[in-house]
Design a protein around this motif. Structure first.
Motif, mmCIF file in Angstrom:
data_model
loop_
_atom_site.group_PDB
_atom_site.id
_atom_site.type_symbol
_atom_site.label_atom_id
_atom_site.label_comp_id
_atom_site.label_asym_id
_atom_site.label_seq_id
_atom_site.Cartn_x
_atom_site.Cartn_y
_atom_site.Cartn_z
ATOM 1 N N TYR A 1 0.839 -1.194 0.000
ATOM 2 C CA TYR A 1 0.000 0.000 0.000
ATOM 3 C C TYR A 1 0.879 1.252 0.000
ATOM 4 N N LEU A 2 0.318 2.318 -0.511
ATOM 5 C CA LEU A 2 0.968 3.617 -0.409
ATOM 6 C C LEU A 2 -0.084 4.602 0.086
ATOM 7 N N GLN A 3 0.032 4.972 1.344
ATOM 8 C CA GLN A 3 -0.858 5.981 1.914
ATOM 9 C C GLN A 3 -0.249 7.344 1.641
ATOM 10 N N MET A 4 -0.985 8.168 0.934
ATOM 11 C CA MET A 4 -0.486 9.483 0.544
ATOM 12 C C MET A 4 -1.334 10.550 1.224
ATOM 13 N N ASN A 5 -0.712 11.356 2.035
ATOM 14 C CA ASN A 5 -1.388 12.452 2.732
ATOM 15 C C ASN A 5 -0.810 13.785 2.285
ATOM 16 N N SER A 6 -1.550 14.841 2.566
ATOM 17 C CA SER A 6 -1.094 16.199 2.226
ATOM 18 C C SER A 6 -0.632 16.272 0.779
ATOM 19 N N LEU A 7 -1.441 15.759 -0.105
ATOM 20 C CA LEU A 7 -1.055 15.703 -1.514
ATOM 21 C C LEU A 7 -0.921 17.087 -2.124
ATOM 22 N N LYS A 8 0.026 17.204 -3.026
ATOM 23 C CA LYS A 8 0.325 18.458 -3.701
ATOM 24 C C LYS A 8 0.119 18.284 -5.210
ATOM 25 N N PRO A 9 -0.123 19.367 -5.915
ATOM 26 C CA PRO A 9 -0.275 19.251 -7.383
ATOM 27 C C PRO A 9 0.930 18.566 -8.044
ATOM 28 N N GLU A 10 2.106 18.775 -7.485
ATOM 29 C CA GLU A 10 3.300 18.160 -8.072
ATOM 30 C C GLU A 10 3.371 16.655 -7.845
ATOM 31 N N ASP A 11 2.466 16.106 -7.067
ATOM 32 C CA ASP A 11 2.373 14.648 -6.907
ATOM 33 C C ASP A 11 1.584 14.013 -8.053
ATOM 34 N N THR A 12 0.997 14.841 -8.887
ATOM 35 C CA THR A 12 0.234 14.322 -10.013
ATOM 36 C C THR A 12 1.134 13.520 -10.956
ATOM 37 N N ALA A 13 0.729 12.291 -11.209
ATOM 38 C CA ALA A 13 1.532 11.386 -12.040
ATOM 39 C C ALA A 13 0.794 10.060 -12.187
ATOM 40 N N THR A 14 1.327 9.222 -13.051
ATOM 41 C CA THR A 14 0.891 7.833 -13.078
ATOM 42 C C THR A 14 1.790 7.066 -12.126
ATOM 43 N N TYR A 15 1.176 6.340 -11.214
ATOM 44 C CA TYR A 15 1.922 5.603 -10.202
ATOM 45 C C TYR A 15 1.960 4.121 -10.583
ATOM 46 N N TYR A 16 3.153 3.567 -10.509
ATOM 47 C CA TYR A 16 3.369 2.176 -10.879
ATOM 48 C C TYR A 16 3.920 1.393 -9.699
ATOM 49 N N CYS A 17 3.495 0.172 -9.608
ATOM 50 C CA CYS A 17 4.002 -0.753 -8.614
ATOM 51 C C CYS A 17 5.055 -1.646 -9.284
ATOM 52 N N LYS A 18 6.093 -1.961 -8.543
ATOM 53 C CA LYS A 18 7.165 -2.803 -9.070
ATOM 54 C C LYS A 18 7.544 -3.836 -8.029
ATOM 55 N N ALA A 19 7.790 -5.047 -8.489
ATOM 56 C CA ALA A 19 8.245 -6.123 -7.605
ATOM 57 C C ALA A 19 9.558 -6.683 -8.128
ATOM 58 N N GLU A 20 10.451 -6.966 -7.212
ATOM 59 C CA GLU A 20 11.742 -7.531 -7.576
ATOM 60 C C GLU A 20 11.972 -8.835 -6.818
ATOM 61 N N GLU A 21 12.555 -9.793 -7.516
ATOM 62 C CA GLU A 21 12.881 -11.078 -6.904
ATOM 63 C C GLU A 21 14.398 -11.208 -6.778
ATOM 64 N N PRO A 22 14.846 -12.061 -5.894
ATOM 65 C CA PRO A 22 16.299 -12.231 -5.703
ATOM 66 C C PRO A 22 17.034 -12.638 -6.973
ATOM 67 N N THR A 23 16.321 -13.227 -7.925
ATOM 68 C CA THR A 23 16.947 -13.639 -9.187
ATOM 69 C C THR A 23 17.261 -12.455 -10.085
ATOM 70 N N GLY A 24 16.693 -11.289 -9.747
ATOM 71 C CA GLY A 24 16.831 -10.117 -10.594
ATOM 72 C C GLY A 24 15.628 -9.856 -11.452
ATOM 73 N N SER A 25 14.681 -10.780 -11.432
ATOM 74 C CA SER A 25 13.459 -10.600 -12.204
ATOM 75 C C SER A 25 12.649 -9.431 -11.648
ATOM 76 N N ARG A 26 12.110 -8.609 -12.551
ATOM 77 C CA ARG A 26 11.327 -7.449 -12.157
ATOM 78 C C ARG A 26 9.983 -7.469 -12.872
ATOM 79 N N SER A 27 8.948 -7.084 -12.128
ATOM 80 C CA SER A 27 7.604 -7.031 -12.697
ATOM 81 C C SER A 27 7.010 -5.669 -12.407
ATOM 82 N N TRP A 28 6.225 -5.163 -13.358
ATOM 83 C CA TRP A 28 5.576 -3.867 -13.213
ATOM 84 C C TRP A 28 4.066 -4.027 -13.342
ATOM 85 N N GLY A 29 3.346 -3.167 -12.629
ATOM 86 C CA GLY A 29 1.912 -3.090 -12.790
ATOM 87 C C GLY A 29 1.572 -2.187 -13.967
#
Length: 116
Positions: free
Chosen positions: A79-107
């Motif tokens: 989860y990402l709890q975001m408080n006191s949001l500002k206009p400069e926080d506007t963006a597309t937010y992506y989740c990423k997972a990494e495994e010990p093998t180096g494999s990476r996955s994106w949402g």
């Protein structure tokens, strides 16, 4: 292979809160770090926050004190709890997972717009 699905984005007024969720499926038990990144139009994707399986957390300076990352290992969700949001926080937010093998996955990304 890990599959990530984000949710929780939307339109919020400056100063308001928003919580993002990222649910992992597949080889989720092998994930050792999960993170949130964001990309605004015309800018490079940047790390916002990440959390390791042992609980260590890192934040970019611009969100320290306003954003909190947390992880529910039983639900394979971060989860990402975001408080006191500002206009400069506007963006597309992506989740990423990494495994010990180096494999990476994106949402697929979720849009966050901070505007009055």
């Amino acid at each position: 292979q890990v599959r990530l699905v984000e949710s929780g984005g939307g339109l919020v007024q400056p100063g308001g809160p928003l919580r993002l969720s990222c649910a992992a499926s597949g080889s989720a038990s092998s994930i050792y770090v999960m993170g949130w990144y964001r990309q605004a139009p015309g800018k490079q994707r940047e790390l916002v926050a990440r959390i390791f399986s042992g609980g260590t957390m890192h934040y970019v300076d611009s969100v320290k004190g306003r954003f909190t990352i947390s992880r529910d290992n039983a639900k394979n969700t971060v989860y990402l709890q975001m408080n006191s949001l500002k206009p400069e926080d506007t963006a597309t937010y992506y989740c990423k997972a990494e495994e010990p093998t180096g494999s990476r996955s994106w949402g697929q990304g979720t849009q966050v717009t901070v505007s009055s």
